[in-house]
Design an enzyme around this catalytic site. Structure first.
Site, short mmCIF file in Angstrom:
data_model
loop_
_atom_site.label_atom_id
_atom_site.label_comp_id
_atom_site.label_asym_id
_atom_site.label_seq_id
_atom_site.Cartn_x
_atom_site.Cartn_y
_atom_site.Cartn_z
N PHE A 1 -23.16 19.26 10.35
CA PHE A 1 -23.00 19.55 9.00
C PHE A 1 -22.17 20.90 9.00
O PHE A 1 -23.03 21.63 8.75
CB PHE A 1 -24.22 18.91 8.84
CG PHE A 1 -24.68 17.99 8.43
CD1 PHE A 1 -23.86 17.15 7.87
CD2 PHE A 1 -25.44 17.04 9.54
CE1 PHE A 1 -24.16 15.48 8.17
CE2 PHE A 1 -25.95 16.00 9.28
CZ PHE A 1 -25.56 15.57 8.26
N LYS A 2 -21.55 20.22 8.38
CA LYS A 2 -20.39 22.22 8.26
C LYS A 2 -20.33 22.72 6.47
O LYS A 2 -20.19 22.30 6.64
CB LYS A 2 -18.78 21.66 8.57
CG LYS A 2 -18.05 22.97 8.70
CD LYS A 2 -16.47 22.15 8.65
CE LYS A 2 -15.64 23.30 9.07
NZ LYS A 2 -14.02 22.74 9.32
N ILE A 3 -21.01 23.63 6.96
CA ILE A 3 -21.37 24.98 6.17
C ILE A 3 -20.83 26.09 5.93
O ILE A 3 -20.41 26.80 7.04
CB ILE A 3 -23.62 24.62 5.79
CG1 ILE A 3 -23.42 23.64 5.51
CG2 ILE A 3 -23.70 25.34 4.47
CD1 ILE A 3 -25.42 23.47 6.16
#
Length: 406
Positions: free
Chosen positions: A201-203
């Site tokens: 999950f790209k944050i």
């Protein structure tokens, strides 16, 4: 044209459609061993680009083996080299190991009604649960989440590695909201039977994003922190246990050419180093010297010299023009221009010295104090850009909902 709302395409159908060359997407690589259930049958004209299984090469030892016929083969012995933009016509030349699903990708899909992923978006817009929500805002947010997960689920069938899912950048400064969003996305992935180990999950690497990554990683959820432009961000992300930390080499270089007043950048320049490459080196050495689990990704690599300077970093995202140049160039031992030797390794990292100021336990105050104008401006610009793209997706969904046949 009429679009049928059928079940998501199988891996074979995706493969067949891709060979027609109908779509462009952005991919980044986070390779893991493919599970037995994944069939990836695309024919390839070159071996898959992958990381060397060994990390023990001495930085001063020769690097060319008997099977390394071109520069692409040579550099792939040190780092996982990932195509920046994957054009489906180029899958045979540069087969991707993994992918990212993002708001930008959703915008592209909606602009090409015959793309193989359009069905995934239409299925999202046909979701009765989303359509039954009370407010327009909640409907559009639900459609967005369903669409990004449906496309991500299709990509998982296509690539053998992990798929990184962009988390709405409008939440970048709210730790609890980021965590809730990731949980929501993960629940949707569960509904379509995507294994957790295939997902990242790209944050954005705000302090709130770093804190969210720490809590998510403690739950066994893999995170990918992006927009890292300072050592403080990289160190804080490593301490948080982020699975992947992404640094944009070329963007730091661009900032340095047109601005001044950033101590970290000026220190690198005064020592004769490129600021982006220097940040990757420091961050890699910090991660490996102190035993953090994070993998480091160098993005916005602009040319072959950048790539050769970073041999040994976990991942390098390279433009297709650079990959083609590497593939077309024979690997010549003792080349005067490019040296095929490992520049970064866990062994050499142990000899790198850090100051006491760099070895602190990073918190919100120390991070804010250490980030210079370059990292502040570039992080802010990245978050704003992603947020605007997410808003555009929802606005577009509001115009095209309901889709045909609904």
């Amino acid at each position: 044209m009429t679009l049928s709302l059928q079940s998501p395409p199988s891996a074979a159908a995706l493969s067949a459609s891709i060979q027609k060359g109908r779509w462009k997407t952005v991919a980044v690589g986070f390779s893991v061993a493919p599970p037995p259930s994944v069939n990836f049958t695309l024919r390839r004209s070159i071996p898959r680009i992958h990381a060397s299984a060994s990390s023990s090469s001495s930085p001063s030892s020769p690097s060319l083996g008997a099977g390394e016929n071109n520069e692409l083969d040579a550099v792939s012995a040190f780092s996982e080299i990932v195509p920046d933009t994957v054009v489906f016509d180029d899958f045979e030349r540069f087969p991707p190991t993994a992918a990212t699903v993002s708001s930008a990708l959703l915008l592209g899909i909606c602009g090409l009604p015959d793309t193989i992923f359009r069905n995934a978006v239409d299925m999202a817009l046909a979701d009765s649960t989303c359509a039954g929500l009370d407010t327009t805002e909640s409907k559009l947010s639900c459609f967005f989440d369903k669409a990004i997960v449906n496309v991500g689920g299709d990509l998982v069938k296509l690539v053998p590695g992990r798929v990184s899912t962009e988390v709405d950048a409008r939440l970048a400064y709210d730790t609890n909201a980021i965590i809730r969003k990731v949980h929501d996305l993960l629940r949707l992935y569960n509904e379509i039977d995507v294994p957790h180990d295939r997902l990242l999950f790209k944050i954005p690497a705000t302090w709130q994003g770093i804190e969210a990554a720490k809590l998510l990683e403690s739950e066994g959820i893999q995170t990918h922190l992006t927009f890292v432009y300072s050592f403080a961000q990289a160190a804080a992300a490593a301490q948080a246990g982020a699975s992947v930390i992404q640094i944009f080499v070329g963007r730091l270089r661009d900032w340095a050419r047109n601005h001044s007043g950033d101590t970290e950048i000026e220190t690198a320049v005064k020592s004769g180093e490129d600021p982006g490459l220097a940040l990757v080196r420091r961050s890699y050495n910090y991660i490996h010297k102190y035993g953090y689990k994070s993998k480091l990704m160098a993005a916005a690599v602009r040319n072959k010299q950048d790539l050769f300077s970073l041999l040994g970093v976990d991942y390098v995202i390279a433009p297709l023009k650079v990959l083609q140049s590497l593939k077309d160039s024979p690997a010549v031992p003792d080349d005067e221009k490019y040296s095929f030797v490992r520049k970064l390794s866990p062994e050499t990292a142990t000899h790198y010295n850090f100051t006491n100021k760099e070895l602190i336990k990073w918190d919100q105050l120390s991070l804010a104090s250490a980030m210079g104008p370059a990292s502040v401006e570039l992080l802010s610009a990245g978050v704003e850009g992603y947020a605007n793209q997410a808003k555009r997706v929802e606005e577009l969904f509001g115009k095209i909902w309901p889709p045909p046949n609904v």
